[in-house]
Write an enzyme that holds these catalytic residues in place. Sequence first.
Site, PDB file in Angstrom:
ATOM      1  CB  SER A  16       1.014  -2.929 -14.920  1.00  0.00           C
ATOM      2  OG  SER A  16       1.029  -1.237 -15.191  1.00  0.00           O
ATOM      3  CE1 TYR A  27       2.327   0.882  -7.776  1.00  0.00           C
ATOM      4  CE2 TYR A  27       0.412   0.916  -8.194  1.00  0.00           C
ATOM      5  CZ  TYR A  27       1.296   0.496  -8.245  1.00  0.00           C
ATOM      6  OH  TYR A  27       0.969  -1.202  -8.122  1.00  0.00           O
ATOM      7  CE  LYS A  58       3.434  -1.362 -10.122  1.00  0.00           C
ATOM      8  NZ  LYS A  58       4.509  -1.956 -10.781  1.00  0.00           N
TER       9      LYS A  58
END
Length: 283
Positions: free
Chosen positions: A135, A150, A154
């Site tokens: 991650s 993004y 994650k």
Amino acid sequence: MENNKVWFVTGASKGLGLTLVKKLLSIGHSVAATSRNLSDLSKAVGEYETFLPLSVDLANEESVESAISRTISKFGQLDVVVNNAGYGMLGALEELSDKEARENFDVNVFGSLNVIRKALPQLRKQQSGHIFNISSIGGFSGNFPGFGIYCATKFAVAGFTESLAAEVKSLGIKATVVEPGYFRTEFLTSGSLAVPNNPIDAYKEVRDSQVAHQNDINNQQPGDPAKGVDVIIAAAESKNAPLHLFLGPDAYHLAKAKIADVQKNMEDWKALATATNFDEVKA
């Protein structure tokens, strides 16, 4: 250290993945590694008897299943899976199209889920194994203007890793989410960091962040990838492997700040937010 474990690493032609693969091979492990470009991967790693380079489309379940099958056929087992493939996306939520956002999720989230789905039958059969999902500190703290999509990918990786760990614990399988800070890889170069097709000038903080990451932070990141992968390997060898593995002092600092913010929010609103149950009916 137990030698000759079989590792399966995605996104291995550059960055943290390539550093990990090289280190694993140098200390005696067997490694199957994937990339979209087989020649780039083979050229970057070199030839080893214990190395199986694979061209894989992580969004295609049949491609992933074939890669896992070839790994087991060559090495006879599968011990450690590292979902490392992914790319960055820097743009305000309003700027990024549905297509741009979904493509980031397809690689960063659904690609990893495809690997997990196809690897678990072998791990369940063995009653052993360890899955590492890479991650980011951006998967724990979303306080980064321009990284909303993004970070969302994650955060998803962190969330499903927590659930995965609970699901497979009784089967003898471990799961760890790795949350690195800034490491000096190619992550901030144009091949690994996407930017909006239609930027909006009004988002000054996002533009400033874009300039900073592309021009100032790139190639100046404090994290040493070689030291980072050593920690991942140590976690794979540990009987007390962490569920959350933060990498880098910057990741620790940001994680602590996020935890402190959450605790403050909870305390500030505790009286109101915990007075939400049905009132008890008194006889």
